[in-house]
Enzyme design. Structure first.
Site, mmCIF file in Angstrom:
data_model
loop_
_atom_site.group_PDB
_atom_site.id
_atom_site.type_symbol
_atom_site.label_atom_id
_atom_site.label_comp_id
_atom_site.label_asym_id
_atom_site.label_seq_id
_atom_site.Cartn_x
_atom_site.Cartn_y
_atom_site.Cartn_z
ATOM 1 N N ARG A 16 0.812 -1.189 0.057
ATOM 2 C CA ARG A 16 0.023 -0.140 -0.006
ATOM 3 C C ARG A 16 0.951 1.275 0.215
ATOM 4 O O ARG A 16 2.154 1.218 0.473
ATOM 5 C CB ARG A 16 -0.880 0.104 1.191
ATOM 6 C CG ARG A 16 -1.869 -1.275 1.254
ATOM 7 C CD ARG A 16 -2.988 -1.100 2.259
ATOM 8 N NE ARG A 16 -3.599 -2.103 2.464
ATOM 9 C CZ ARG A 16 -4.832 -2.385 1.715
ATOM 10 N NH1 ARG A 16 -5.295 -1.846 0.872
ATOM 11 N NH2 ARG A 16 -5.470 -3.646 2.121
ATOM 12 N N THR B 35 -5.746 1.097 -6.271
ATOM 13 C CA THR B 35 -4.894 0.686 -7.340
ATOM 14 C C THR B 35 -5.447 1.550 -8.603
ATOM 15 O O THR B 35 -4.693 1.730 -9.635
ATOM 16 C CB THR B 35 -4.938 -0.645 -7.447
ATOM 17 O OG1 THR B 35 -4.535 -0.996 -6.304
ATOM 18 C CG2 THR B 35 -3.887 -0.999 -8.574
ATOM 19 N N MET C 214 -14.145 -9.865 6.160
ATOM 20 C CA MET C 214 -13.570 -8.467 5.854
ATOM 21 C C MET C 214 -14.719 -7.831 5.341
ATOM 22 O O MET C 214 -15.959 -8.255 5.153
ATOM 23 C CB MET C 214 -12.512 -8.751 4.935
ATOM 24 C CG MET C 214 -11.238 -8.891 5.770
ATOM 25 S SD MET C 214 -10.032 -8.920 4.613
ATOM 26 C CE MET C 214 -8.553 -8.910 5.722
ATOM 27 N N TYR D 242 -7.907 -12.925 7.659
ATOM 28 C CA TYR D 242 -6.786 -13.173 6.775
ATOM 29 C C TYR D 242 -6.756 -14.568 6.173
ATOM 30 O O TYR D 242 -6.144 -14.612 5.103
ATOM 31 C CB TYR D 242 -5.524 -12.512 7.416
ATOM 32 C CG TYR D 242 -5.239 -11.084 7.870
ATOM 33 C CD1 TYR D 242 -4.906 -10.471 6.581
ATOM 34 C CD2 TYR D 242 -5.496 -10.735 9.054
ATOM 35 C CE1 TYR D 242 -5.162 -8.868 6.931
ATOM 36 C CE2 TYR D 242 -5.653 -9.387 9.182
ATOM 37 C CZ TYR D 242 -5.327 -8.583 8.048
ATOM 38 O OH TYR D 242 -5.223 -7.049 8.189
ATOM 39 N N ASP E 289 -13.586 -7.402 -1.279
ATOM 40 C CA ASP E 289 -14.555 -6.582 -0.590
ATOM 41 C C ASP E 289 -15.735 -6.552 -1.674
ATOM 42 O O ASP E 289 -16.860 -6.478 -1.288
ATOM 43 C CB ASP E 289 -14.299 -5.346 0.078
ATOM 44 C CG ASP E 289 -13.469 -5.449 1.235
ATOM 45 O OD1 ASP E 289 -13.233 -6.511 1.619
ATOM 46 O OD2 ASP E 289 -12.832 -4.315 1.582
ATOM 47 N N ARG F 207 -8.823 -14.350 2.863
ATOM 48 C CA ARG F 207 -8.164 -13.821 1.598
ATOM 49 C C ARG F 207 -6.953 -14.406 1.180
ATOM 50 O O ARG F 207 -6.283 -14.341 0.199
ATOM 51 C CB ARG F 207 -7.990 -12.333 1.760
ATOM 52 C CG ARG F 207 -6.753 -11.784 2.667
ATOM 53 C CD ARG F 207 -6.780 -10.325 2.533
ATOM 54 N NE ARG F 207 -5.568 -9.971 3.058
ATOM 55 C CZ ARG F 207 -5.415 -8.560 3.210
ATOM 56 N NH1 ARG F 207 -6.023 -7.676 3.026
ATOM 57 N NH2 ARG F 207 -4.201 -8.351 3.804
HETATM 58 N N1 LIG Z 1 -6.103 8.370 -5.540
HETATM 59 C C1 LIG Z 1 -5.066 7.837 -5.530
HETATM 60 N N2 LIG Z 1 -4.233 8.131 -6.503
HETATM 61 C C2 LIG Z 1 -3.082 7.558 -6.888
HETATM 62 N N3 LIG Z 1 -2.691 6.318 -6.194
HETATM 63 C C3 LIG Z 1 -3.553 5.801 -5.312
HETATM 64 C C4 LIG Z 1 -4.879 6.517 -5.224
HETATM 65 N N4 LIG Z 1 -5.405 5.578 -4.019
HETATM 66 C C5 LIG Z 1 -4.645 4.732 -3.919
HETATM 67 N N5 LIG Z 1 -3.354 4.594 -4.485
HETATM 68 C C6 LIG Z 1 -2.344 3.647 -4.495
HETATM 69 O O1 LIG Z 1 -2.963 2.275 -5.127
HETATM 70 C C7 LIG Z 1 -2.394 1.428 -4.308
HETATM 71 C C8 LIG Z 1 -3.342 0.489 -3.586
HETATM 72 O O2 LIG Z 1 -4.306 0.940 -2.908
HETATM 73 P P1 LIG Z 1 -4.827 0.791 -1.575
HETATM 74 O O3 LIG Z 1 -3.998 0.380 -0.439
HETATM 75 O O4 LIG Z 1 -6.062 1.458 -1.448
HETATM 76 O O5 LIG Z 1 -5.597 -0.868 -2.248
HETATM 77 P P2 LIG Z 1 -6.659 -1.158 -3.106
HETATM 78 O O6 LIG Z 1 -6.022 -0.963 -4.536
HETATM 79 O O7 LIG Z 1 -8.053 -0.235 -2.906
HETATM 80 O O8 LIG Z 1 -7.046 -2.697 -2.856
HETATM 81 P P3 LIG Z 1 -7.942 -3.225 -1.692
HETATM 82 O O9 LIG Z 1 -8.641 -1.914 -0.901
HETATM 83 O O10 LIG Z 1 -8.871 -4.133 -2.193
HETATM 84 O O11 LIG Z 1 -6.844 -3.802 -0.818
HETATM 85 C C9 LIG Z 1 -1.458 2.113 -3.299
HETATM 86 O O12 LIG Z 1 -0.027 1.910 -3.698
HETATM 87 C C10 LIG Z 1 -1.710 3.374 -3.240
HETATM 88 O O13 LIG Z 1 -0.738 4.446 -2.795
HETATM 89 O O1 LIG Z 2 -4.400 -5.285 6.889
HETATM 90 P P1 LIG Z 2 -4.410 -5.010 5.244
HETATM 91 O O2 LIG Z 2 -3.560 -5.826 4.346
HETATM 92 O O3 LIG Z 2 -4.141 -3.700 5.121
HETATM 93 O O4 LIG Z 2 -5.902 -5.401 4.664
HETATM 94 C C1 LIG Z 2 -6.977 -5.207 5.435
HETATM 95 C C2 LIG Z 2 -8.007 -4.558 4.385
HETATM 96 O O5 LIG Z 2 -7.872 -5.085 3.217
HETATM 97 C C3 LIG Z 2 -9.224 -5.335 2.548
HETATM 98 O O6 LIG Z 2 -9.259 -6.875 2.545
HETATM 99 C C4 LIG Z 2 -9.380 -4.709 1.169
HETATM 100 O O7 LIG Z 2 -9.447 -3.574 1.283
HETATM 101 C C5 LIG Z 2 -10.128 -4.872 3.652
HETATM 102 O O8 LIG Z 2 -11.125 -5.773 3.578
HETATM 103 C C6 LIG Z 2 -9.332 -5.086 4.834
HETATM 104 O O9 LIG Z 2 -9.848 -3.960 5.620
#
Ligand SMILES: Nc1ncnc2c1ncn2[C@@H]1O[C@H](COP(=O)(O)OP(=O)(O)OP(=O)(O)O)[C@@H](O)[C@H]1O
Ligand SMILES: O=P(O)(O)OC[C@H]1O[C@](O)(CO)[C@@H](O)[C@@H]1O
Ligand SMILES: [Mg+2]
Length: 482
Positions: A164, A192, A263, A378, A220, A381
């Site tokens: 992240r 992402t 989750m 965990y 989710d 997933r």
């Molecule tokens: N608005 C944004 N603009 C650019 N990059 C972003 C933005 N939001 C998130 N990212 C980047 O996208 C990547 C993943 O984002 P995030 O950790 O929110 O997970 P996600 O893709 O939403 O997956 P999940 O929530 O299902 O785990 C991170 O490296 C984060 O820095």
């Molecule tokens: O502990 P981590 O890896 O940040 O992930 C937890 C989060 O990731 C997800 O699986 C997806 O956004 C959420 O349901 C949960 O809150």
């Protein structure tokens, strides 16, 4: 070369209210690109298939439930192989990155992108970016070949790692440009895909012949437009094991209560579907449906009634449920409550609710209870994807590769009404998919658990008003609307 970037969608209209929300193409900003016959034409497995290539005009409707006189509505470009491609096999230098939390099926998607590139298009240069977006500029890459990825679909997680945070646009696009990467496959959730949209815009601004494509990943199921996300079925299936254990424990004790946390940060789909599948659950709590503990019609009153009627009960709670109640009691500072991507860090609602129930019954000496709390979040997933998710991941990956080879860019590959499509990033990132608690799916859940809705009449009117505003724009999410 057109360096004026428009983030507006490519929209085409037709008769009877037909709207195509199209995806960008390399030729939109690079003129006179050469094209080549699709190598699949001479592939023995595919050349015999009648109508293997997708007609250039094929589109897929977003809404399949229509009225006689209603408009034809929004459509997306149908995914699949095109007669002509915009890359020669030798020219392609592809990169794959996985970002965000884990999800069953990530390795299958990686495997199938690599295999589709190698076996269908003769591409031999495919890189894995190590550890999410930051891997573009802070780590070495991983060479991916069919041999390297051969068995990975049997494993959970992602062989190329994920993370992240770390989305540094200039550094990422510099890395793409410096390494000569011209196809970027970005697998991840809502965050992402937002990051992918930003990369696409910068690639286009620099006029690079590099395609940026997304594959939606979210355990989710919180990504809009698509039917459901890959790995979701596996997660629901895996959650059954925890619910079964909770049921066995609860049934075997006097006034036994099994609490299972699943989750679902903002969307309670896993909890809702796991509850519906199990039929052993008496109470399901999700972020979208507020509840209260004390007093008439409250959660504790319901638990008491259920125990008196049945002698045991099972509670499934999504991790994002009731967070406002926990926050009201919390002393944590707000800055400590975000992860590296800026997502809200949640407090443990499972522990909290278990504690509240125990305290309530401790005050009532006439009713001793035995409560077991299971947190399989965990585990759910981290498992490999099941058979149907494997097939889904394969089609998703292959569809994405076909679109990329055909020169489409700035899109997410996704299943819409059972058909693979290319969806513009804007559509995917503009909102979140949530459980709609005034839709039939949630009503089915309430009638399966017999739990109260915890909404007072005034609140029901308010919720309906808000949701009508949303559903006027588009049909509510498919997973609500079946
Ligand atoms: N608005 C944004 N603009 C650019 N990059 C972003 C933005 N939001 C998130 N990212 C980047 O996208 C990547 C993943 O984002 P995030 O950790 O929110 O997970 P996600 O893709 O939403 O997956 P999940 O929530 O299902 O785990 C991170 O490296 C984060 O820095
Ligand atoms: O502990 P981590 O890896 O940040 O992930 C937890 C989060 O990731 C997800 O699986 C997806 O956004 C959420 O349901 C949960 O809150
Ligand atoms: Mg997310």
């Amino acid at each position: 070369m057109d360096n004026n970037i428009s983030c507006e969608m490519k929209v085409e209209t037709g008769d009877a209210g037909y709207v195509l929300e199209d995806v960008p193409h390399l030729s939109d900003y690079i003129p006179d690109l050469p094209t080549y016959p699709n190598p699949l034409r001479s592939n023995p497995a595919y050349s015999v298939v009648k109508q293997y290539f997708v007609d250039a005009d094929d589109t897929v409707p977003q809404k399949v439930v229509v009225h006689k006189d209603g408009p034809r509505g929004i459509h997306f470009r149908r995914a699949g192989p095109r007669q002509r491609v915009y890359f020669t096999p030798d020219e392609v230098h592809a990169a794959i990155v996985t970002c965000g939390g884990l999800c069953p099926g990530l390795n299958t998607v990686i495997r199938e992108i690599v295999c589709a590139l190698y076996h269908m298009y003769g591409v031999t240069k495919v890189l894995g970016i190590d550890g999410g977006y930051r891997g573009f500029y802070s780590k070495n890459t991983i060479t991916l070949t069919p041999k390297v990825v051969n068995d990975i679909h049997k494993r959970g997680g992602t062989i190329i790692g994920t993370s992240r945070g770390g989305h540094d646009k200039p550094k990422i696009v510099d890395s793409i440009q410096d390494r000569g990467i011209n196809q970027v496959y970005i697998i991840g959730g809502d965050g992402t895909q937002k990051g992918a949209a930003v990369i696409y815009q910068e690639v286009r601004r620099r006029g690079l012949k590099a395609v940026v494509a997304g594959i939606p990943k979210t355990i989710d199921n919180d990504i809009p437009v698509i039917d459901k996300s890959f790995g979701f079925d596996t997660a629901v299936e895996e959650a059954q094991r925890a619910i079964n254990a909770a049921h066995v424990e609860a049934e075997s004790a006097e006034n036994g209560i099994g609490v299972v946390k699943l989750m679902g940060r903002y969307s309670g789909f896993i909890a809702m579907y796991a509850t519906l599948a199990s039929r052993d659950v008496d109470l399901c709590l999700i972020p979208e449906s507020p509840f209260y503990l004390e007093g008439e019609g409250g959660l504790l009153e319901y638990v008491e009634k259920r125990l008196k009627d049945n002698g045991h009960m099972v509670i499934v709670v999504a991790e994002g449920a009731g967070q406002e109640l926990l926050a009201a009691e919390s002393l944590n500072s707000p800055t400590a409550q975000q992860d590296a991507s800026g997502n809200k860090l949640l407090q443990d609602v499972g522990l909290w609710i278990s504690d509240k129930i125990k305290r309530h019954f401790a005050r009532q000496t006439s009713m001793p209870i035995t409560l077991k709390y299971i947190d399989p979040t965990y585990m759910v997933r981290a498992v490999p994807s099941n058979a149907s998710d494997n097939v889904y991941c394969t089609l998703l990956a292959q569809s994405c590769v076909h679109g990329v080879m055909a020169g489409y860019t700035g899109f997410t590959s996704g299943l819409v009404n059972g058909r693979q499509t290319y969806i513009p990033f804007n559509r995917i990132t503009e909102k979140q998919n949530n459980v709609v608690i005034t839709d039939r799916m949630w009503a089915r859940l309430l009638s399966s658990t017999n739990q109260p809705s915890f909404l007072r009449p005034k609140e029901i009117i308010e919720v309906r008003k808000q949701e009508e505003l949303q559903t006027d724009e588009e049909n509510s999410a498919k997973t609500n609307d079946i």
